[in-house]
Design a protein around this motif. Structure first.
Motif, PDB file in Angstrom:
ATOM      1  N   ASN A  53      64.806   6.567 -33.708  1.00 41.52           N
ATOM      2  CA  ASN A  53      64.481   7.655 -32.929  1.00 41.52           C
ATOM      3  C   ASN A  53      63.096   8.228 -33.352  1.00 41.52           C
ATOM      4  O   ASN A  53      63.060   9.392 -33.678  1.00 41.52           O
ATOM      5  N   ASP A  56      65.846  13.774 -32.487  1.00 40.20           N
ATOM      6  CA  ASP A  56      67.366  13.738 -32.836  1.00 40.20           C
ATOM      7  C   ASP A  56      68.000  12.220 -32.601  1.00 40.20           C
ATOM      8  O   ASP A  56      67.630  11.702 -31.692  1.00 40.20           O
ATOM      9  N   LYS A  57      68.923  12.117 -33.469  1.00 34.73           N
ATOM     10  CA  LYS A  57      69.544  10.720 -33.278  1.00 34.73           C
ATOM     11  C   LYS A  57      69.983  10.227 -31.800  1.00 34.73           C
ATOM     12  O   LYS A  57      69.873   9.173 -31.523  1.00 34.73           O
ATOM     13  N   ASN A  58      70.667  11.024 -31.093  1.00 34.17           N
ATOM     14  CA  ASN A  58      71.158  10.757 -29.992  1.00 34.17           C
ATOM     15  C   ASN A  58      70.042  11.053 -28.741  1.00 34.17           C
ATOM     16  O   ASN A  58      70.475  10.922 -27.435  1.00 34.17           O
ATOM     17  N   SER A  76      68.428   3.328 -40.699  1.00 34.96           N
ATOM     18  CA  SER A  76      68.653   4.436 -40.314  1.00 34.96           C
ATOM     19  C   SER A  76      67.565   5.483 -40.565  1.00 34.96           C
ATOM     20  O   SER A  76      66.885   5.541 -41.459  1.00 34.96           O
TER      21      SER A  76
END
Length: 447
Positions: free
Chosen positions: A55, A245-247, A51
Protein backbone atom coordinates in the motif's frame (compact mmCIF):
# COMPACT_ATOMS: atom_id res chain seq x y z
CA UNK A 1 -13.26 -62.90 6.80
CA UNK A 2 -13.55 -59.14 6.43
CA UNK A 3 -11.78 -56.83 3.99
CA UNK A 4 -9.14 -55.49 6.41
CA UNK A 5 -8.19 -58.94 7.63
CA UNK A 6 -7.70 -60.24 4.07
CA UNK A 7 -5.67 -57.13 3.24
CA UNK A 8 -3.41 -57.63 6.24
CA UNK A 9 -2.87 -61.32 5.46
CA UNK A 10 -1.93 -60.50 1.86
CA UNK A 11 0.61 -57.87 2.99
CA UNK A 12 2.28 -60.18 5.50
CA UNK A 13 2.39 -63.14 3.12
CA UNK A 14 3.63 -61.21 0.08
CA UNK A 15 6.52 -59.48 1.86
CA UNK A 16 8.56 -58.77 -1.28
CA UNK A 17 5.66 -57.10 -3.08
CA UNK A 18 4.76 -55.19 0.08
CA UNK A 19 8.32 -53.84 0.40
CA UNK A 20 8.33 -52.72 -3.24
CA UNK A 21 5.00 -50.96 -2.74
CA UNK A 22 6.31 -49.39 0.48
CA UNK A 23 9.23 -47.87 -1.42
CA UNK A 24 6.97 -46.59 -4.24
CA UNK A 25 4.48 -44.99 -1.84
CA UNK A 26 7.35 -43.55 0.20
CA UNK A 27 8.84 -41.88 -2.92
CA UNK A 28 5.45 -40.50 -4.01
CA UNK A 29 4.69 -39.18 -0.51
CA UNK A 30 8.12 -37.52 -0.22
CA UNK A 31 7.65 -35.71 -3.54
CA UNK A 32 4.13 -34.54 -2.64
CA UNK A 33 5.14 -33.54 0.89
CA UNK A 34 8.11 -31.52 -0.40
CA UNK A 35 5.85 -29.71 -2.87
CA UNK A 36 3.25 -28.89 -0.22
CA UNK A 37 5.90 -27.69 2.26
CA UNK A 38 7.67 -25.55 -0.35
CA UNK A 39 4.34 -23.99 -1.46
CA UNK A 40 3.54 -23.05 2.13
CA UNK A 41 7.05 -21.66 2.66
CA UNK A 42 6.74 -19.64 -0.56
CA UNK A 43 3.51 -18.04 0.64
CA UNK A 44 5.13 -17.15 3.98
CA UNK A 45 8.25 -15.78 2.26
CA UNK A 46 6.08 -13.69 -0.06
CA UNK A 47 4.11 -12.29 2.86
CA UNK A 48 7.31 -11.44 4.76
CA UNK A 49 9.04 -9.91 1.73
CA UNK A 50 6.09 -7.82 0.63
CA UNK A 51 4.75 -6.78 4.04
CA UNK A 52 4.54 -3.01 4.01
CA UNK A 53 4.96 -2.88 0.23
CA UNK A 54 1.39 -3.40 -0.91
CA UNK A 55 0.00 0.00 0.00
CA UNK A 56 2.31 2.71 -1.21
CA UNK A 57 3.11 4.63 -4.36
CA UNK A 58 6.04 6.72 -5.46
CA UNK A 59 6.33 9.81 -7.61
CA UNK A 60 9.45 9.40 -9.73
CA UNK A 61 11.43 10.70 -12.70
CA UNK A 62 10.54 14.39 -12.54
CA UNK A 63 11.35 16.59 -9.56
CA UNK A 64 8.64 18.12 -7.41
CA UNK A 65 8.71 20.80 -4.70
CA UNK A 66 8.15 20.70 -0.96
CA UNK A 67 4.89 22.63 -1.41
CA UNK A 68 3.63 19.96 -3.84
CA UNK A 69 4.43 17.24 -1.30
CA UNK A 70 2.54 19.13 1.41
CA UNK A 71 -0.52 19.33 -0.84
CA UNK A 72 -0.43 15.57 -1.44
CA UNK A 73 -0.10 14.90 2.30
CA UNK A 74 -3.47 16.60 2.84
CA UNK A 75 -5.14 13.47 1.45
CA UNK A 76 -6.39 11.78 4.63
CA UNK A 77 -5.59 8.23 3.44
CA UNK A 78 -1.85 8.97 3.39
CA UNK A 79 -0.28 8.17 6.76
CA UNK A 80 3.46 8.34 6.11
CA UNK A 81 5.95 9.39 3.46
CA UNK A 82 9.60 9.89 2.58
CA UNK A 83 11.03 12.44 0.16
CA UNK A 84 14.54 12.25 -1.30
CA UNK A 85 16.96 14.76 -2.79
CA UNK A 86 20.01 13.89 -4.89
CA UNK A 87 23.22 15.23 -3.45
CA UNK A 88 26.90 14.63 -2.90
CA UNK A 89 30.33 16.13 -2.67
CA UNK A 90 33.98 15.53 -1.87
CA UNK A 91 35.20 14.18 1.47
CA UNK A 92 38.91 14.42 2.20
CA UNK A 93 40.59 11.41 3.78
CA UNK A 94 37.60 9.04 3.63
CA UNK A 95 38.42 5.70 2.00
CA UNK A 96 35.87 4.12 -0.32
CA UNK A 97 34.79 0.48 -0.24
CA UNK A 98 36.14 -1.23 -3.37
CA UNK A 99 33.96 -3.18 -5.81
CA UNK A 100 34.94 -6.84 -6.12
CA UNK A 101 33.86 -6.68 -9.78
CA UNK A 102 34.41 -3.14 -10.99
CA UNK A 103 32.64 -1.71 -14.03
CA UNK A 104 34.74 0.55 -16.32
CA UNK A 105 34.36 4.22 -15.39
CA UNK A 106 36.31 7.47 -15.69
CA UNK A 107 36.89 8.69 -12.11
CA UNK A 108 38.97 11.73 -13.02
CA UNK A 109 38.05 14.47 -10.57
CA UNK A 110 35.70 12.14 -8.66
CA UNK A 111 38.25 10.30 -6.54
CA UNK A 112 36.93 11.89 -3.32
CA UNK A 113 33.28 12.12 -4.36
CA UNK A 114 30.51 10.47 -2.32
CA UNK A 115 26.79 10.41 -3.08
CA UNK A 116 24.74 11.83 -0.22
CA UNK A 117 21.01 11.18 -0.62
CA UNK A 118 18.69 13.38 1.42
CA UNK A 119 15.71 11.90 3.28
CA UNK A 120 12.89 13.18 5.44
CA UNK A 121 12.52 9.80 7.12
CA UNK A 122 14.98 6.98 6.33
CA UNK A 123 12.73 4.40 7.99
CA UNK A 124 10.39 4.94 5.01
CA UNK A 125 13.21 4.89 2.46
CA UNK A 126 12.33 2.18 -0.08
CA UNK A 127 15.65 0.40 0.50
CA UNK A 128 14.74 -0.07 4.15
CA UNK A 129 11.09 -0.82 3.38
CA UNK A 130 11.92 -3.68 1.01
CA UNK A 131 14.47 -4.99 3.53
CA UNK A 132 17.46 -4.83 1.18
CA UNK A 133 19.24 -2.86 3.92
CA UNK A 134 18.67 -2.63 7.67
CA UNK A 135 19.72 -0.38 10.54
CA UNK A 136 22.26 -2.20 12.74
CA UNK A 137 23.32 0.60 15.08
CA UNK A 138 22.04 4.01 16.18
CA UNK A 139 18.80 5.50 14.86
CA UNK A 140 17.04 6.52 11.67
CA UNK A 141 16.92 10.04 10.26
CA UNK A 142 13.55 11.55 11.13
CA UNK A 143 11.61 14.67 10.09
CA UNK A 144 13.18 17.84 11.45
CA UNK A 145 16.73 16.43 11.56
CA UNK A 146 19.56 18.64 10.35
CA UNK A 147 23.24 17.78 10.00
CA UNK A 148 22.68 14.02 10.44
CA UNK A 149 23.84 11.05 8.36
CA UNK A 150 23.70 7.24 8.17
CA UNK A 151 26.73 5.31 6.86
CA UNK A 152 27.19 1.73 5.73
CA UNK A 153 28.78 -0.75 8.13
CA UNK A 154 31.56 -1.59 5.64
CA UNK A 155 32.44 2.08 5.15
CA UNK A 156 32.41 2.65 8.91
CA UNK A 157 34.68 -0.35 9.49
CA UNK A 158 37.10 0.68 6.74
CA UNK A 159 37.46 4.20 8.18
CA UNK A 160 37.04 3.40 11.91
CA UNK A 161 33.86 5.48 12.07
CA UNK A 162 31.41 5.29 14.96
CA UNK A 163 28.19 6.91 16.15
CA UNK A 164 28.82 10.58 16.96
CA UNK A 165 31.70 11.04 14.49
CA UNK A 166 31.38 13.85 11.95
CA UNK A 167 31.95 14.02 8.19
CA UNK A 168 32.61 17.23 6.25
CA UNK A 169 31.39 17.31 2.65
CA UNK A 170 32.85 19.92 0.30
CA UNK A 171 30.91 21.28 -2.67
CA UNK A 172 32.24 20.32 -6.11
CA UNK A 173 32.27 23.78 -7.67
CA UNK A 174 31.58 23.68 -11.39
CA UNK A 175 30.98 19.92 -11.40
CA UNK A 176 27.74 19.54 -9.48
CA UNK A 177 24.59 20.15 -11.53
CA UNK A 178 22.44 20.11 -8.40
CA UNK A 179 23.93 23.28 -6.93
CA UNK A 180 22.14 26.63 -7.41
CA UNK A 181 24.77 29.10 -8.72
CA UNK A 182 25.73 31.67 -6.12
CA UNK A 183 23.65 30.04 -3.38
CA UNK A 184 24.15 27.48 -0.66
CA UNK A 185 27.29 26.66 1.27
CA UNK A 186 30.75 25.40 0.44
CA UNK A 187 30.63 22.72 3.15
CA UNK A 188 28.19 20.74 5.19
CA UNK A 189 29.12 18.90 8.36
CA UNK A 190 27.15 15.76 9.19
CA UNK A 191 27.05 13.79 12.43
CA UNK A 192 26.78 9.99 12.15
CA UNK A 193 23.61 8.94 13.99
CA UNK A 194 23.16 5.45 12.52
CA UNK A 195 24.90 2.61 10.73
CA UNK A 196 23.16 0.35 8.19
CA UNK A 197 24.08 -2.89 6.46
CA UNK A 198 22.89 -5.18 3.67
CA UNK A 199 20.24 -7.67 4.79
CA UNK A 200 21.60 -10.32 2.41
CA UNK A 201 25.35 -10.35 1.90
CA UNK A 202 26.11 -10.16 -1.82
CA UNK A 203 28.74 -12.53 -3.19
CA UNK A 204 30.13 -9.74 -5.38
CA UNK A 205 30.02 -5.95 -5.05
CA UNK A 206 29.54 -5.24 -8.73
CA UNK A 207 29.60 -1.78 -10.27
CA UNK A 208 31.59 1.42 -9.80
CA UNK A 209 32.73 3.07 -6.57
CA UNK A 210 29.85 5.52 -6.95
CA UNK A 211 27.29 2.73 -7.51
CA UNK A 212 27.97 0.75 -4.35
CA UNK A 213 25.48 1.11 -1.51
CA UNK A 214 28.50 0.73 0.77
CA UNK A 215 29.69 4.18 -0.36
CA UNK A 216 26.27 5.86 -0.10
CA UNK A 217 25.57 8.42 2.61
CA UNK A 218 21.95 8.78 3.72
CA UNK A 219 21.52 12.26 5.14
CA UNK A 220 18.63 14.59 5.98
CA UNK A 221 16.92 16.81 3.41
CA UNK A 222 17.37 19.98 5.49
CA UNK A 223 21.16 19.68 5.17
CA UNK A 224 21.02 19.04 1.42
CA UNK A 225 18.63 21.97 0.86
CA UNK A 226 20.87 24.34 2.82
CA UNK A 227 24.01 22.97 1.14
CA UNK A 228 22.65 23.65 -2.35
CA UNK A 229 20.60 26.74 -1.54
CA UNK A 230 17.19 25.25 -2.35
CA UNK A 231 13.89 26.81 -1.27
CA UNK A 232 10.51 25.13 -0.67
CA UNK A 233 9.38 26.38 -4.08
CA UNK A 234 12.19 24.60 -5.96
CA UNK A 235 11.48 21.28 -7.68
CA UNK A 236 14.18 19.21 -5.99
CA UNK A 237 12.65 15.96 -4.72
CA UNK A 238 13.39 13.23 -7.24
CA UNK A 239 11.61 10.36 -5.43
CA UNK A 240 8.77 10.71 -2.95
CA UNK A 241 7.03 7.65 -1.49
CA UNK A 242 3.61 7.87 0.13
CA UNK A 243 2.21 5.15 2.40
CA UNK A 244 -1.45 4.40 3.15
CA UNK A 245 -3.13 2.09 5.63
CA UNK A 246 -3.10 -1.62 4.83
CA UNK A 247 -6.78 -1.80 3.89
CA UNK A 248 -6.82 1.38 1.81
CA UNK A 249 -7.33 1.10 -1.94
CA UNK A 250 -4.06 2.56 -3.24
CA UNK A 251 -5.50 3.09 -6.75
CA UNK A 252 -8.16 5.32 -5.23
CA UNK A 253 -5.49 7.35 -3.43
CA UNK A 254 -3.52 7.78 -6.67
CA UNK A 255 -6.69 9.01 -8.41
CA UNK A 256 -7.12 11.65 -5.70
CA UNK A 257 -3.51 12.77 -6.20
CA UNK A 258 -4.08 13.19 -9.94
CA UNK A 259 -7.13 15.34 -9.23
CA UNK A 260 -5.19 17.79 -7.04
CA UNK A 261 -4.50 21.28 -8.47
CA UNK A 262 -0.74 20.65 -8.51
CA UNK A 263 1.93 20.46 -11.19
CA UNK A 264 3.65 17.06 -11.20
CA UNK A 265 5.73 18.04 -14.25
CA UNK A 266 4.80 14.81 -16.03
CA UNK A 267 6.15 12.70 -13.18
CA UNK A 268 5.56 8.94 -13.23
CA UNK A 269 3.50 7.44 -10.40
CA UNK A 270 4.52 3.87 -9.58
CA UNK A 271 2.95 1.35 -7.22
CA UNK A 272 4.99 -1.20 -5.27
CA UNK A 273 4.57 -3.86 -7.97
CA UNK A 274 6.15 -1.49 -10.52
CA UNK A 275 9.07 -0.50 -8.29
CA UNK A 276 9.86 -3.96 -6.94
CA UNK A 277 9.04 -5.60 -10.24
CA UNK A 278 11.33 -8.61 -9.88
CA UNK A 279 10.22 -9.22 -6.31
CA UNK A 280 6.55 -9.52 -7.23
CA UNK A 281 7.18 -11.45 -10.46
CA UNK A 282 9.65 -13.88 -8.87
CA UNK A 283 7.01 -15.08 -6.40
CA UNK A 284 4.52 -15.49 -9.26
CA UNK A 285 7.12 -17.59 -11.11
CA UNK A 286 7.91 -19.57 -7.96
CA UNK A 287 4.21 -20.28 -7.40
CA UNK A 288 3.83 -21.60 -10.95
CA UNK A 289 6.90 -23.84 -10.59
CA UNK A 290 5.69 -25.27 -7.26
CA UNK A 291 2.19 -25.86 -8.64
CA UNK A 292 3.68 -27.70 -11.62
CA UNK A 293 5.80 -29.72 -9.20
CA UNK A 294 2.77 -30.67 -7.11
CA UNK A 295 0.58 -31.52 -10.09
CA UNK A 296 3.45 -33.41 -11.72
CA UNK A 297 4.18 -35.41 -8.56
CA UNK A 298 0.52 -36.34 -8.19
CA UNK A 299 -0.02 -37.28 -11.84
CA UNK A 300 3.23 -39.24 -12.09
CA UNK A 301 2.37 -41.00 -8.83
CA UNK A 302 -1.02 -42.03 -10.20
CA UNK A 303 0.47 -43.21 -13.51
CA UNK A 304 3.30 -45.25 -11.95
CA UNK A 305 1.08 -46.75 -9.29
CA UNK A 306 -1.65 -47.58 -11.83
CA UNK A 307 0.80 -49.32 -14.18
CA UNK A 308 2.30 -51.43 -11.41
CA UNK A 309 -1.08 -52.29 -9.91
CA UNK A 310 -2.45 -53.24 -13.34
CA UNK A 311 0.19 -55.96 -13.69
CA UNK A 312 -0.22 -57.06 -10.09
CA UNK A 313 -4.02 -57.24 -10.25
CA UNK A 314 -3.83 -59.20 -13.51
CA UNK A 315 -1.57 -61.63 -11.65
CA UNK A 316 -4.20 -62.01 -8.94
CA UNK A 317 -6.98 -63.18 -11.29
CA UNK A 318 -7.00 -66.62 -9.63
CA UNK A 319 -7.48 -65.06 -6.19
CA UNK A 320 -10.18 -62.77 -7.57
CA UNK A 321 -12.03 -65.70 -9.11
CA UNK A 322 -12.04 -67.65 -5.85
CA UNK A 323 -13.36 -64.64 -3.93
CA UNK A 324 -16.12 -64.15 -6.49
CA UNK A 325 -17.01 -67.88 -6.34
CA UNK A 326 -17.60 -67.66 -2.59
CA UNK A 327 -19.83 -64.62 -2.98
CA UNK A 328 -17.44 -61.71 -2.33
CA UNK A 329 -18.55 -58.68 -4.38
CA UNK A 330 -16.33 -56.75 -6.79
CA UNK A 331 -16.68 -53.71 -4.54
CA UNK A 332 -15.22 -55.60 -1.57
CA UNK A 333 -12.38 -57.01 -3.70
CA UNK A 334 -11.40 -53.50 -4.85
CA UNK A 335 -11.83 -52.26 -1.28
CA UNK A 336 -9.30 -54.90 -0.24
CA UNK A 337 -6.76 -53.65 -2.80
CA UNK A 338 -7.22 -50.09 -1.53
CA UNK A 339 -6.95 -51.26 2.09
CA UNK A 340 -3.68 -53.06 1.36
CA UNK A 341 -2.11 -49.88 0.01
CA UNK A 342 -3.54 -47.73 2.78
CA UNK A 343 -2.08 -50.05 5.42
CA UNK A 344 1.35 -49.90 3.73
CA UNK A 345 0.98 -46.12 3.36
CA UNK A 346 0.81 -45.71 7.14
CA UNK A 347 4.51 -46.56 7.34
CA UNK A 348 5.43 -45.03 3.95
CA UNK A 349 3.81 -41.66 4.65
CA UNK A 350 5.22 -41.55 8.17
CA UNK A 351 8.75 -42.13 6.86
CA UNK A 352 8.25 -39.36 4.30
CA UNK A 353 8.19 -36.86 7.18
CA UNK A 354 11.91 -37.47 7.77
CA UNK A 355 12.91 -37.58 4.10
CA UNK A 356 10.81 -34.49 3.42
CA UNK A 357 12.62 -32.60 6.17
CA UNK A 358 15.95 -33.46 4.54
CA UNK A 359 15.18 -32.53 0.94
CA UNK A 360 12.37 -29.93 1.08
CA UNK A 361 14.68 -27.06 2.14
CA UNK A 362 17.14 -27.86 -0.66
CA UNK A 363 14.30 -28.11 -3.16
CA UNK A 364 12.88 -24.79 -1.93
CA UNK A 365 16.23 -22.99 -2.13
CA UNK A 366 16.87 -24.37 -5.62
CA UNK A 367 13.43 -23.41 -6.94
CA UNK A 368 13.62 -19.95 -5.36
CA UNK A 369 16.99 -19.32 -7.00
CA UNK A 370 15.66 -20.58 -10.33
CA UNK A 371 12.58 -18.33 -10.11
CA UNK A 372 14.70 -15.30 -9.15
CA UNK A 373 17.20 -15.84 -11.98
CA UNK A 374 14.48 -16.37 -14.59
CA UNK A 375 12.63 -13.24 -13.47
CA UNK A 376 15.68 -10.97 -13.41
CA UNK A 377 16.80 -12.24 -16.80
CA UNK A 378 13.32 -11.60 -18.21
CA UNK A 379 13.26 -8.03 -16.85
CA UNK A 380 16.70 -7.30 -18.30
CA UNK A 381 15.61 -8.59 -21.71
CA UNK A 382 12.41 -6.53 -21.61
CA UNK A 383 14.39 -3.41 -20.65
CA UNK A 384 16.45 -3.75 -23.84
CA UNK A 385 19.47 -2.10 -22.24
CA UNK A 386 21.93 -2.72 -19.43
CA UNK A 387 20.52 -1.82 -16.03
CA UNK A 388 22.66 0.13 -13.59
CA UNK A 389 24.12 -1.14 -10.33
CA UNK A 390 23.12 1.80 -8.13
CA UNK A 391 20.83 0.98 -5.15
CA UNK A 392 17.72 2.62 -6.61
CA UNK A 393 17.99 0.80 -9.95
CA UNK A 394 18.71 -2.47 -8.17
CA UNK A 395 15.29 -2.29 -6.53
CA UNK A 396 13.84 -3.11 -9.95
CA UNK A 397 15.73 -6.43 -9.99
CA UNK A 398 15.64 -7.07 -6.24
CA UNK A 399 14.36 -10.55 -5.40
CA UNK A 400 13.98 -12.47 -2.18
CA UNK A 401 16.22 -15.52 -1.86
CA UNK A 402 15.21 -16.25 1.71
CA UNK A 403 12.84 -19.21 2.12
CA UNK A 404 12.50 -21.35 5.23
CA UNK A 405 10.79 -24.69 4.67
CA UNK A 406 9.22 -26.38 7.69
CA UNK A 407 7.10 -29.52 7.80
CA UNK A 408 4.35 -29.48 10.41
CA UNK A 409 1.47 -31.89 11.22
CA UNK A 410 -0.72 -29.79 8.93
CA UNK A 411 1.44 -30.69 5.90
CA UNK A 412 1.33 -34.36 6.92
CA UNK A 413 -2.49 -34.23 6.95
CA UNK A 414 -2.39 -32.86 3.39
CA UNK A 415 -0.05 -35.68 2.37
CA UNK A 416 -2.40 -38.27 3.83
CA UNK A 417 -5.33 -36.69 1.99
CA UNK A 418 -3.55 -36.38 -1.38
CA UNK A 419 -1.82 -39.75 -0.96
CA UNK A 420 -5.09 -41.53 -0.18
CA UNK A 421 -6.67 -39.92 -3.25
CA UNK A 422 -3.73 -41.09 -5.38
CA UNK A 423 -4.08 -44.64 -4.04
CA UNK A 424 -7.86 -44.72 -4.61
CA UNK A 425 -7.54 -43.30 -8.15
CA UNK A 426 -4.73 -45.71 -9.03
CA UNK A 427 -6.61 -48.79 -7.79
CA UNK A 428 -9.75 -47.66 -9.61
CA UNK A 429 -7.84 -47.22 -12.89
CA UNK A 430 -5.94 -50.49 -12.61
CA UNK A 431 -9.09 -52.43 -11.60
CA UNK A 432 -11.06 -51.46 -14.72
CA UNK A 433 -10.26 -54.81 -16.33
CA UNK A 434 -11.93 -56.64 -13.45
CA UNK A 435 -14.87 -54.27 -13.09
CA UNK A 436 -15.77 -54.69 -16.79
CA UNK A 437 -15.62 -58.52 -16.69
CA UNK A 438 -18.53 -60.65 -15.61
CA UNK A 439 -17.93 -63.20 -12.83
CA UNK A 440 -18.14 -66.10 -15.37
CA UNK A 441 -15.47 -64.44 -17.54
CA UNK A 442 -13.16 -64.01 -14.54
CA UNK A 443 -13.71 -67.63 -13.51
CA UNK A 444 -12.98 -68.82 -17.06
CA UNK A 445 -9.65 -66.95 -17.01
CA UNK A 446 -8.65 -69.00 -13.94
CA UNK A 447 -8.28 -72.02 -16.16
Amino acid sequence: MDVLKRAWLYITRKKKKSLIMLFILFAIATAILSGIAVKKATNIAKENATSGLSNFFSINSQRISRKTIEEILKIKDIKNYNASIDGGGNIDGLKKVKPTKEAPYDYEGLEKTFIATGNDNTESDLKFVNKSIKLVEGRHIKPGDKGKVLVHKSLAKLNNLKIGDKLTINKMHGRDSHAVPGKGQDQMTLEIVGIFDNVIEEAEREGTYLDLIENYLLTDNNSIQEFYGYTDNDDVFYTTSFYADKNTNIDSVISKVKQLPINLNGARIDKSGDIFLALSKSFETMDKIVNMMLIGSTVIGVVILSLILTFWIQGRIHETGILLSIGVSKFKIIAQYISELLIISVLAFSLSYFSGQLIAQNVGDSLMQKAANETVQSIKQEAGFALGNDPDTKMLTYTSKDIEVKITPKEMIYVWAVGSAVITASVAISSLSIIRLKPKEILSKMS
